[in-house]
Motif scaffolding. Structure first.
Motif, PDB file in Angstrom:
ATOM      1  N   SER A  42      36.451  41.282  38.279  1.00  0.00           N
ATOM      2  CA  SER A  42      37.869  41.118  38.040  1.00  0.00           C
ATOM      3  C   SER A  42      38.363  39.864  38.731  1.00  0.00           C
ATOM      4  CB  SER A  42      38.659  42.324  38.561  1.00  0.00           C
ATOM      5  OG  SER A  42      38.296  43.512  37.898  1.00  0.00           O
ATOM      6  N   CYS A  43      39.337  39.237  38.141  1.00  0.00           N
ATOM      7  CA  CYS A  43      39.973  38.062  38.715  1.00  0.00           C
ATOM      8  C   CYS A  43      41.471  38.299  38.686  1.00  0.00           C
ATOM      9  CB  CYS A  43      39.603  36.806  37.924  1.00  0.00           C
ATOM     10  SG  CYS A  43      40.459  35.307  38.444  1.00  0.00           S
ATOM     11  N   ALA A  44      42.036  38.545  39.855  1.00  0.00           N
ATOM     12  CA  ALA A  44      43.458  38.806  39.969  1.00  0.00           C
ATOM     13  C   ALA A  44      44.199  37.522  40.305  1.00  0.00           C
ATOM     14  CB  ALA A  44      43.714  39.855  41.042  1.00  0.00           C
ATOM     15  N   ALA A  45      45.236  37.249  39.564  1.00  0.00           N
ATOM     16  CA  ALA A  45      46.018  36.040  39.762  1.00  0.00           C
ATOM     17  C   ALA A  45      47.350  36.362  40.411  1.00  0.00           C
ATOM     18  CB  ALA A  45      46.248  35.331  38.434  1.00  0.00           C
ATOM     19  N   SER A  46      47.852  35.406  41.158  1.00  0.00           N
ATOM     20  CA  SER A  46      49.157  35.539  41.777  1.00  0.00           C
ATOM     21  C   SER A  46      49.838  34.179  41.808  1.00  0.00           C
ATOM     22  CB  SER A  46      49.057  36.112  43.194  1.00  0.00           C
ATOM     23  OG  SER A  46      48.312  35.253  44.042  1.00  0.00           O
ATOM     24  N   GLY A  47      51.125  34.199  42.001  1.00  0.00           N
ATOM     25  CA  GLY A  47      51.880  32.960  42.060  1.00  0.00           C
ATOM     26  C   GLY A  47      52.452  32.542  40.724  1.00  0.00           C
ATOM     27  N   ARG A  48      51.653  32.697  39.683  1.00  0.00           N
ATOM     28  CA  ARG A  48      52.076  32.362  38.333  1.00  0.00           C
ATOM     29  C   ARG A  48      51.436  33.317  37.341  1.00  0.00           C
ATOM     30  NH1 ARG A  48      52.239  25.774  37.474  1.00  0.00           N
ATOM     31  NH2 ARG A  48      53.389  25.275  39.388  1.00  0.00           N
ATOM     32  N   THR A  49      52.075  33.488  36.221  1.00  0.00           N
ATOM     33  CA  THR A  49      51.480  34.301  35.176  1.00  0.00           C
ATOM     34  C   THR A  49      50.325  33.545  34.537  1.00  0.00           C
ATOM     35  OG1 THR A  49      51.884  35.395  33.058  1.00  0.00           O
ATOM     36  CG2 THR A  49      53.178  33.427  33.533  1.00  0.00           C
ATOM     37  N   ILE A  50      49.258  34.265  34.203  1.00  0.00           N
ATOM     38  CA  ILE A  50      48.108  33.625  33.575  1.00  0.00           C
ATOM     39  C   ILE A  50      48.282  33.485  32.077  1.00  0.00           C
ATOM     40  CG2 ILE A  50      46.526  34.458  35.356  1.00  0.00           C
ATOM     41  CD1 ILE A  50      45.508  36.501  33.236  1.00  0.00           C
ATOM     42  N   SER A  51      49.376  33.977  31.552  1.00  0.00           N
ATOM     43  CA  SER A  51      49.582  33.943  30.110  1.00  0.00           C
ATOM     44  C   SER A  51      49.661  32.524  29.557  1.00  0.00           C
ATOM     45  CB  SER A  51      50.846  34.717  29.731  1.00  0.00           C
ATOM     46  OG  SER A  51      52.000  34.124  30.289  1.00  0.00           O
ATOM     47  N   VAL A  52      49.904  31.549  30.412  1.00  0.00           N
ATOM     48  CA  VAL A  52      49.991  30.162  29.969  1.00  0.00           C
ATOM     49  C   VAL A  52      48.677  29.413  30.154  1.00  0.00           C
ATOM     50  CG1 VAL A  52      52.464  30.061  30.425  1.00  0.00           C
ATOM     51  CG2 VAL A  52      50.852  29.362  32.204  1.00  0.00           C
ATOM     52  N   TYR A  53      47.662  30.085  30.664  1.00  0.00           N
ATOM     53  CA  TYR A  53      46.392  29.439  30.960  1.00  0.00           C
ATOM     54  C   TYR A  53      45.248  29.985  30.117  1.00  0.00           C
ATOM     55  CZ  TYR A  53      48.732  28.064  35.324  1.00  0.00           C
ATOM     56  OH  TYR A  53      49.602  27.556  36.258  1.00  0.00           O
ATOM     57  N   ALA A  54      44.347  29.098  29.748  1.00  0.00           N
ATOM     58  CA  ALA A  54      43.026  29.529  29.355  1.00  0.00           C
ATOM     59  C   ALA A  54      42.291  29.914  30.640  1.00  0.00           C
ATOM     60  CB  ALA A  54      42.283  28.410  28.627  1.00  0.00           C
ATOM     61  N   MET A  55      41.461  30.932  30.575  1.00  0.00           N
ATOM     62  CA  MET A  55      40.763  31.415  31.759  1.00  0.00           C
ATOM     63  C   MET A  55      39.266  31.421  31.510  1.00  0.00           C
ATOM     64  SD  MET A  55      43.264  32.055  33.872  1.00  0.00           S
ATOM     65  CE  MET A  55      42.409  32.978  35.165  1.00  0.00           C
ATOM     66  N   GLY A  56      38.518  31.285  32.588  1.00  0.00           N
ATOM     67  CA  GLY A  56      37.075  31.258  32.432  1.00  0.00           C
ATOM     68  C   GLY A  56      36.334  31.729  33.666  1.00  0.00           C
ATOM     69  N   TRP A  57      35.032  31.909  33.484  1.00  0.00           N
ATOM     70  CA  TRP A  57      34.130  32.283  34.559  1.00  0.00           C
ATOM     71  C   TRP A  57      32.997  31.273  34.652  1.00  0.00           C
ATOM     72  CZ3 TRP A  57      34.837  36.204  38.018  1.00  0.00           C
ATOM     73  CH2 TRP A  57      35.790  37.170  37.700  1.00  0.00           C
ATOM     74  N   PHE A  58      32.619  30.958  35.884  1.00  0.00           N
ATOM     75  CA  PHE A  58      31.502  30.090  36.180  1.00  0.00           C
ATOM     76  C   PHE A  58      30.618  30.774  37.205  1.00  0.00           C
ATOM     77  CE2 PHE A  58      34.911  27.522  34.647  1.00  0.00           C
ATOM     78  CZ  PHE A  58      34.338  26.465  33.960  1.00  0.00           C
TER      79      PHE A  58
END
Length: 123
Positions: free
Chosen positions: A21-37
């Motif tokens: 899991s990758c939990a985000a804070s500070g900003r909504t992730i709805s505006v970002y493409a997300m990925g895993w490395f």
């Protein structure tokens, strides 16, 4: 400029499954493409998977196609990586990232990185 924190890593036997899991804070992730490395000891960081801002498009490295699934829940501000049929060569530190678009994520151009979570697959 979004803060990302990974969790869910651990030790698993070959053939097993794990969900990161990758939990985000500070900003909504709805505006970002997300990925895993991921990065194994002594090796360069490699791309694993990416997902478009709305989840409509995904992209995977050949090495994980058919085994890993990236997903996102924008309402929970969280991105997931389901890993099935794990192999010892999957052992690495897995990090999530946020990017401006899917193409940038696919080539490793990102705006924010998480600290990573260790995944160890034993034979």
């Amino acid at each position: 400029q979004v803060q990302l924190v990974e969790s869910g890593g651990g030790l698993v036997q070959a053939g097993g499954s794990l969900r990161l899991s990758c939990a985000a804070s500070g900003r909504t992730i709805s505006v970002y493409a997300m990925g895993w490395f991921r990065q194994a000891p002594g090796k360069e960081r490699e791309f694993v998977a990416a997902i478009r801002w709305d989840g409509s498009v995904t992209y995977y490295a050949d090495s994980v196609k058919g085994r890993f699934t990236i997903s996102r829940d924008n309402a929970k501000n969280t991105v997931y990586l389901r890993m099935n049929s794990l192999k010892p060569e999957d052992t690495a530190v897995y990090s999530c990232a946020a990017g401006s678009n899917l193409n940038n994520l696919r080539i490793g151009v990102v705006g924010s990185w998480g600290q990573g979570t260790q995944v160890t697959v034993s034979s």
